[in-house]
Design an enzyme around this catalytic site. Structure first.
Site, PDB file in Angstrom:
ATOM      1  N   LEU A  48       1.004  -1.302   0.140  1.00 19.41           N
ATOM      2  CA  LEU A  48       0.014  -0.047  -0.060  1.00 19.41           C
ATOM      3  C   LEU A  48       0.800   1.214   0.086  1.00 19.41           C
ATOM      4  O   LEU A  48       1.895   1.316   0.533  1.00 19.41           O
ATOM      5  CB  LEU A  48      -0.861  -0.080   1.285  1.00 19.41           C
ATOM      6  CG  LEU A  48      -2.111  -0.972   1.352  1.00 19.41           C
ATOM      7  CD1 LEU A  48      -2.743  -0.769   2.530  1.00 19.41           C
ATOM      8  CD2 LEU A  48      -2.881  -0.930   0.059  1.00 19.41           C
ATOM      9  N   ASP A  49       0.339   2.284  -0.704  1.00 20.81           N
ATOM     10  CA  ASP A  49       1.203   3.575  -0.562  1.00 20.81           C
ATOM     11  C   ASP A  49       1.346   4.135   0.857  1.00 20.81           C
ATOM     12  O   ASP A  49       0.586   3.809   1.538  1.00 20.81           O
ATOM     13  CB  ASP A  49       0.719   4.584  -1.306  1.00 20.81           C
ATOM     14  CG  ASP A  49       0.348   4.533  -2.792  1.00 20.81           C
ATOM     15  OD1 ASP A  49       1.136   3.632  -3.310  1.00 20.81           O
ATOM     16  OD2 ASP A  49      -0.584   5.048  -3.430  1.00 20.81           O
ATOM     17  N   GLN A  50       2.489   4.704   1.203  1.00 23.39           N
ATOM     18  CA  GLN A  50       2.780   5.093   2.703  1.00 23.39           C
ATOM     19  C   GLN A  50       1.606   6.066   2.767  1.00 23.39           C
ATOM     20  O   GLN A  50       1.343   5.856   4.279  1.00 23.39           O
ATOM     21  CB  GLN A  50       4.011   6.199   2.241  1.00 23.39           C
ATOM     22  CG  GLN A  50       4.435   6.645   3.852  1.00 23.39           C
ATOM     23  CD  GLN A  50       5.594   7.374   3.812  1.00 23.39           C
ATOM     24  OE1 GLN A  50       6.308   7.620   2.624  1.00 23.39           O
ATOM     25  NE2 GLN A  50       6.106   7.844   4.876  1.00 23.39           N
ATOM     26  N   THR A  52      -1.271   5.616   2.390  1.00 24.97           N
ATOM     27  CA  THR A  52      -2.762   5.027   2.397  1.00 24.97           C
ATOM     28  C   THR A  52      -2.755   4.165   3.714  1.00 24.97           C
ATOM     29  O   THR A  52      -1.696   3.492   4.082  1.00 24.97           O
ATOM     30  CB  THR A  52      -2.817   4.142   1.258  1.00 24.97           C
ATOM     31  OG1 THR A  52      -2.939   4.858   0.119  1.00 24.97           O
ATOM     32  CG2 THR A  52      -4.167   3.255   1.217  1.00 24.97           C
ATOM     33  N   ARG A 157      -5.727   6.655  -6.892  1.00 22.69           N
ATOM     34  CA  ARG A 157      -5.589   8.131  -6.772  1.00 22.69           C
ATOM     35  C   ARG A 157      -5.537   8.589  -8.169  1.00 22.69           C
ATOM     36  O   ARG A 157      -6.018   9.749  -8.413  1.00 22.69           O
ATOM     37  CB  ARG A 157      -4.193   8.355  -6.092  1.00 22.69           C
ATOM     38  CG  ARG A 157      -4.153   7.732  -4.565  1.00 22.69           C
ATOM     39  CD  ARG A 157      -2.738   7.645  -3.977  1.00 22.69           C
ATOM     40  NE  ARG A 157      -2.014   8.952  -3.877  1.00 22.69           N
ATOM     41  CZ  ARG A 157      -0.777   9.074  -3.352  1.00 22.69           C
ATOM     42  NH1 ARG A 157       0.025   8.221  -2.906  1.00 22.69           N
ATOM     43  NH2 ARG A 157      -0.384  10.409  -3.112  1.00 22.69           N
TER      44      ARG A 157
END
Length: 208
Positions: A48-50, A52, A157
């Site tokens: 997961l993105d930082q 998120t 996003r």
């Protein structure tokens, strides 16, 4: 910590914490490193993105990692997210067939780590979404349920920004001042257990 056994670990990643180490020394602290402090055999399966938050699964050992990674690669894992986006976005409710965002994505090399919609060289990317209602806080906003059918970098996003409704708090594709964090959370994860194949479903409600 949500659950663990001899083959996997289910956790909820907080927003702002890296899933895996970054390149620089100041980015060594991350979720997988913290887990390895308790389970030395913990291995990464997906990311997961930082910015998120939400559900992540980690394998315990190489064989479980191989099986879980294959499940993600072959799209045998059902992932759902919840997001709050800018503006009023009309669309189908949860009981209706989902709306689709079908835009190919690729790296925006001059502006890394940004990605971009790239009809010529991008890889296929498909996101399904439902409208859940109005978003919280002042100003127009809409709460959505999102289901990515592909796993491109920054897919949710960028897809939402591309249709004119960036996720609130998005420092890359929107206005970070609208929220104290990126309002994107992985709420549901459905996949087979890597050892005995039982279909498991995990839920974690959005904290916003």
């Amino acid at each position: 910590m949500l659950a663990f056994d001899a083959d996997w670990i289910l956790v909820c990643k907080p927003a702002g914490l890296l899933a895996v180490p970054g390149r620089d020394e100041d980015k060594a602290d991350c979720l997988v490193t913290r887990l390895q402090g308790r389970w030395p055999d913990a291995l990464t399966v997906h990311r997961l993105d930082q910015a998120t938050s939400g559900l992540m699964v980690f394998a315990r050992g190489a064989e479980a990692q191989r099986r879980l990674s294959r499940a993600f690669a072959e799209r045998q894992v059902d992932k759902h997210y919840e997001a709050v986006v800018e503006g009023r976005l009309e669309g189908p409710g949860p009981a209706e067939p989902p709306a689709r965002i079908d835009l190919p994505l690729g790296a925006d090399w001059p502006q890394r780590p940004r990605q971009k919609v790239d009809p010529l060289h991008g890889k296929p990317a498909l996101t399904l979404w439902h409208r859940l209602g109005a978003g919280p806080g002042p100003g127009l906003a809409t709460r959505l349920e999102l289901r990515p059918l592909s796993g491109r970098t920054h897919q949710l996003r960028l897809h939402l920004a591309a249709i004119g409704h960036p996720i609130l708090g998005d420092a890359l594709y929107g206005d970070p001042g609208r929220a104290g964090r990126l309002l994107l959370h992985a709420t549901r994860l459905e996949l087979e257990h890597p050892r005995h194949g039982t279909r498991c479903i995990w839920h974690d409600p959005a904290p916003f």
